[in-house]
Motif scaffolding. Structure first.
Motif, PDB file in Angstrom:
ATOM      1  N   ASN A  31      10.483  34.631  19.473  1.00  0.00           N
ATOM      2  CA  ASN A  31       9.650  34.909  20.874  1.00  0.00           C
ATOM      3  C   ASN A  31      11.031  34.275  21.783  1.00  0.00           C
ATOM      4  O   ASN A  31      11.489  34.528  22.826  1.00  0.00           O
ATOM      5  CB  ASN A  31       8.614  34.337  21.084  1.00  0.00           C
ATOM      6  N   SER A  32      11.230  32.830  21.392  1.00  0.00           N
ATOM      7  CA  SER A  32      12.034  32.015  22.520  1.00  0.00           C
ATOM      8  C   SER A  32      13.630  32.532  22.482  1.00  0.00           C
ATOM      9  O   SER A  32      14.349  32.553  23.429  1.00  0.00           O
ATOM     10  CB  SER A  32      12.063  30.650  22.139  1.00  0.00           C
ATOM     11  N   ILE A  33      14.098  33.177  21.239  1.00  0.00           N
ATOM     12  CA  ILE A  33      15.467  33.861  20.973  1.00  0.00           C
ATOM     13  C   ILE A  33      15.172  34.997  22.106  1.00  0.00           C
ATOM     14  O   ILE A  33      16.257  35.391  22.713  1.00  0.00           O
ATOM     15  CB  ILE A  33      15.627  34.049  19.585  1.00  0.00           C
ATOM     16  N   ARG A  34      14.307  35.843  21.743  1.00  0.00           N
ATOM     17  CA  ARG A  34      14.133  37.154  22.631  1.00  0.00           C
ATOM     18  C   ARG A  34      14.200  36.555  24.126  1.00  0.00           C
ATOM     19  O   ARG A  34      14.918  37.307  24.976  1.00  0.00           O
ATOM     20  CB  ARG A  34      12.674  37.561  22.416  1.00  0.00           C
ATOM     21  N   LEU A  35      13.640  35.482  24.327  1.00  0.00           N
ATOM     22  CA  LEU A  35      13.598  35.081  25.950  1.00  0.00           C
ATOM     23  C   LEU A  35      15.238  34.917  26.584  1.00  0.00           C
ATOM     24  O   LEU A  35      15.530  35.283  27.383  1.00  0.00           O
ATOM     25  CB  LEU A  35      12.784  34.004  26.275  1.00  0.00           C
ATOM     26  N   ALA A  73      25.954  30.892  27.343  1.00  0.00           N
ATOM     27  CA  ALA A  73      25.083  31.257  26.355  1.00  0.00           C
ATOM     28  C   ALA A  73      24.484  30.075  25.406  1.00  0.00           C
ATOM     29  O   ALA A  73      23.490  30.168  25.075  1.00  0.00           O
ATOM     30  CB  ALA A  73      25.608  32.288  25.631  1.00  0.00           C
ATOM     31  N   ASN A  74      25.450  29.278  25.011  1.00  0.00           N
ATOM     32  CA  ASN A  74      25.243  27.973  24.360  1.00  0.00           C
ATOM     33  C   ASN A  74      24.032  27.147  25.033  1.00  0.00           C
ATOM     34  O   ASN A  74      23.075  26.998  24.242  1.00  0.00           O
ATOM     35  CB  ASN A  74      26.589  27.395  24.271  1.00  0.00           C
ATOM     36  N   GLU A  75      24.395  27.069  26.375  1.00  0.00           N
ATOM     37  CA  GLU A  75      23.452  26.211  27.031  1.00  0.00           C
ATOM     38  C   GLU A  75      22.088  26.791  26.979  1.00  0.00           C
ATOM     39  O   GLU A  75      20.931  26.228  26.755  1.00  0.00           O
ATOM     40  CB  GLU A  75      23.861  26.098  28.588  1.00  0.00           C
ATOM     41  N   GLN A  79      18.835  25.329  25.364  1.00  0.00           N
ATOM     42  CA  GLN A  79      17.773  24.934  26.212  1.00  0.00           C
ATOM     43  C   GLN A  79      16.366  25.311  25.846  1.00  0.00           C
ATOM     44  O   GLN A  79      15.331  24.958  25.938  1.00  0.00           O
ATOM     45  CB  GLN A  79      18.294  25.288  27.694  1.00  0.00           C
ATOM     46  N   THR A  80      16.476  26.761  25.786  1.00  0.00           N
ATOM     47  CA  THR A  80      15.288  27.614  25.720  1.00  0.00           C
ATOM     48  C   THR A  80      14.548  26.981  24.347  1.00  0.00           C
ATOM     49  O   THR A  80      13.338  26.650  24.274  1.00  0.00           O
ATOM     50  CB  THR A  80      15.412  28.979  25.497  1.00  0.00           C
ATOM     51  N   ARG A  84      11.125  24.668  24.730  1.00  0.00           N
ATOM     52  CA  ARG A  84       9.780  24.996  24.071  1.00  0.00           C
ATOM     53  C   ARG A  84       9.338  24.470  22.821  1.00  0.00           C
ATOM     54  O   ARG A  84       8.230  24.620  22.214  1.00  0.00           O
ATOM     55  CB  ARG A  84       9.741  26.405  23.673  1.00  0.00           C
ATOM     56  N   ASN A  85      10.173  23.302  22.376  1.00  0.00           N
ATOM     57  CA  ASN A  85       9.760  22.748  21.359  1.00  0.00           C
ATOM     58  C   ASN A  85       9.243  23.072  19.980  1.00  0.00           C
ATOM     59  O   ASN A  85       8.283  23.125  19.608  1.00  0.00           O
ATOM     60  CB  ASN A  85       8.603  21.450  21.819  1.00  0.00           C
ATOM     61  N   ILE A  86      10.113  24.021  19.426  1.00  0.00           N
ATOM     62  CA  ILE A  86       9.723  25.061  18.472  1.00  0.00           C
ATOM     63  C   ILE A  86      10.701  24.840  17.337  1.00  0.00           C
ATOM     64  O   ILE A  86      10.272  25.513  16.116  1.00  0.00           O
ATOM     65  CB  ILE A  86       9.612  26.469  18.656  1.00  0.00           C
ATOM     66  N   VAL A  87      11.766  24.049  17.411  1.00  0.00           N
ATOM     67  CA  VAL A  87      12.527  23.929  16.014  1.00  0.00           C
ATOM     68  C   VAL A  87      12.817  22.228  16.369  1.00  0.00           C
ATOM     69  O   VAL A  87      12.476  21.359  17.084  1.00  0.00           O
ATOM     70  CB  VAL A  87      13.782  24.617  16.230  1.00  0.00           C
ATOM     71  N   CYS A  88      13.364  21.761  14.846  1.00  0.00           N
ATOM     72  CA  CYS A  88      13.559  20.539  14.704  1.00  0.00           C
ATOM     73  C   CYS A  88      15.196  20.317  14.916  1.00  0.00           C
ATOM     74  O   CYS A  88      15.434  19.064  14.922  1.00  0.00           O
ATOM     75  CB  CYS A  88      12.933  19.872  13.603  1.00  0.00           C
ATOM     76  N   GLY A  89      16.005  21.295  14.611  1.00  0.00           N
ATOM     77  CA  GLY A  89      17.212  20.979  14.867  1.00  0.00           C
ATOM     78  C   GLY A  89      17.847  22.428  15.100  1.00  0.00           C
ATOM     79  O   GLY A  89      17.739  23.468  15.011  1.00  0.00           O
ATOM     80  N   ILE A  90      19.199  22.149  15.927  1.00  0.00           N
ATOM     81  CA  ILE A  90      19.910  23.421  15.907  1.00  0.00           C
ATOM     82  C   ILE A  90      21.369  22.943  15.726  1.00  0.00           C
ATOM     83  O   ILE A  90      21.981  21.979  16.012  1.00  0.00           O
ATOM     84  CB  ILE A  90      19.823  23.639  17.543  1.00  0.00           C
ATOM     85  N   ALA A  91      22.131  23.989  14.881  1.00  0.00           N
ATOM     86  CA  ALA A  91      23.588  23.863  14.809  1.00  0.00           C
ATOM     87  C   ALA A  91      24.131  24.941  15.557  1.00  0.00           C
ATOM     88  O   ALA A  91      23.852  26.126  15.492  1.00  0.00           O
ATOM     89  CB  ALA A  91      23.929  23.723  13.567  1.00  0.00           C
TER      90      ALA A  91
END
Ligand code: AHM
Ligand code: MG
Length: 335
Positions: A31-35, A73-75, A79-80, A84-91
């Motif tokens: 959902n957050s990716i969709r947004l 796009a990266n930001e 940011q999203t 929304r605090n739904i993942v613990c890490g992003i690469a």
């Protein structure tokens, strides 16, 4: 089950129960990716209108100039997902290191890490050609509640729990899998909703399109040269058609619908090719396999490659099963 006029939101809710971990966390993540994709889509669509074009002046870890929209796009995606605090890490392909989320809070229970190429094919933006976002989702392997570690990201593609792409084309689509087939949703820009337009997408087993940057032919391994000559030979349903957009998401999307093969082989100039295992090849390989296609480095299944570093590159051959197998046969025979 596909319904007429089913929106992505409805589809996610309806299919949540079929996902084996069913905590709802993965649904919130999609959902957050969709947004974020909607916001990026809006910006990509007006790229020709506003002064957002051109290189931002920064250079990413691969030594390439970043376009401004890459940065944007990266930001937005980071940011999203962070807010929304739904993942613990992003690469991200645009970041040197992975990002740890919420490491201060000992109670955070997020289980997923996301790897993302926020705007792939961005050199196409200046000329109004389709670009895409690619994402890959894993469950973390280190204990929930602790800060993520490199090993959470360096997992074999076979461990992916979801993957997908957004294509910003003549229409904008979100195509994704959670390991139960591939479904495509088209954005209705007037309403801002995505509708299930391509249920259960499948690569035809055979195809007649080959996609490769033939300008690099002279540098390709012999097996790839031989396969290209095979594609061009007049015999049976050949010669095949050559189509290369230079935007992986777009080339993949067309080949999945029409039947075809995409190749970014190694060359005498780039010993592992150009594409990144974690941000580009793994998610596309997962989608390909879920859509009855195949993805290989010429000899091995992409999803079984053990990653050793975040920005690792691999040769990539992907598409209709019989075409990929034929290319592999030429690779083997040239050894
Ligand atoms: P990027 O991540 O810098 O945008 O590069 C990836 C892109 C793919 O989308 C595309 O298939 C390929 O690079 C094209 O490369 P080339 O111009 O060498 O053919
Ligand atoms: Mg890329």
């Amino acid at each position: 089950m596909s319904q007429r006029n089913q929106t992505l939101g409805e589809f996610i809710i309806e299919n949540q129960a079929s996902f084996k971990y069913t905590s709802g966390e993965l649904s919130r993540l999609i959902n957050s990716i969709r947004l974020a994709a909607k916001v990026v889509n809006h910006e990509v669509n007006k790229a020709g209108l506003v002064d957002i074009l051109g290189a931002a002046g920064d250079t990413n870890i691969q030594g390439e100039d970043q376009q401004k929209l890459d940065v944007y796009a990266n930001e937005k995606f980071i940011q999203t997902m962070t807010n929304r605090n739904i993942v613990c890490g992003i690469a991200s392909e645009e970041e040197d290191d992975f990002i740890t989320i919420n490491s201060q809070d000992e109670n955070h229970q997020n289980k997923y890490v996301v790897l993302i190429d926020p705007l792939d094919g961005s050199s196409n933006i200046d000329v109004n050609v389709s670009v895409g976002t690619i994402f890959s989702v894993f469950r973390r392997v280190t204990p929930v509640g602790s800060p993520v570690q490199m090993e959470d990201f360096l997992q074999k593609g076979i461990n992916q729990v979801a993957a997908g792409y957004i294509i910003y084309g003549t229409s904008t689509m979100l195509v994704y899998t959670t390991g139960d087939g591939v479904n495509g949703f088209t954005l209705n820009p007037a309403i801002g909703s995505y509708y299930l337009s391509h249920p259960n997408m499948q690569f035809p087993e055979d195809g007649r399109i080959y996609s490769v940057n033939e300008g690099n032919y002279i540098h390709f391994p012999q097996g790839i040269k031989d396969y290209i000559k095979y594609c061009q030979k007049e015999e049976g349903d050949r010669p095949y058609t050559s189509r290369y957009i230079g935007s992986l998401v777009s080339d993949f999307h067309r080949n999945m619908i029409k039947g075809g093969i995409y190749m970014y082989p190694k060359s005498s100039k780039a010993s592992n090719g150009k594409l990144r295992l974690l941000y580009e090849c793994n998610p596309m390989a997962f989608l390909a396999e879920q859509a009855n296609g195949k993805a290989s480095d010429g000899f091995n299944r992409i999803l079984e490659i053990e990653p050793t570093e975040l920005h690792q590159r691999v040769p990539f051959i992907c598409g209709s099963k019989n075409m990929v197998e034929k290319a592999e046969e030429f690779m083997r025979n040239s050894q």
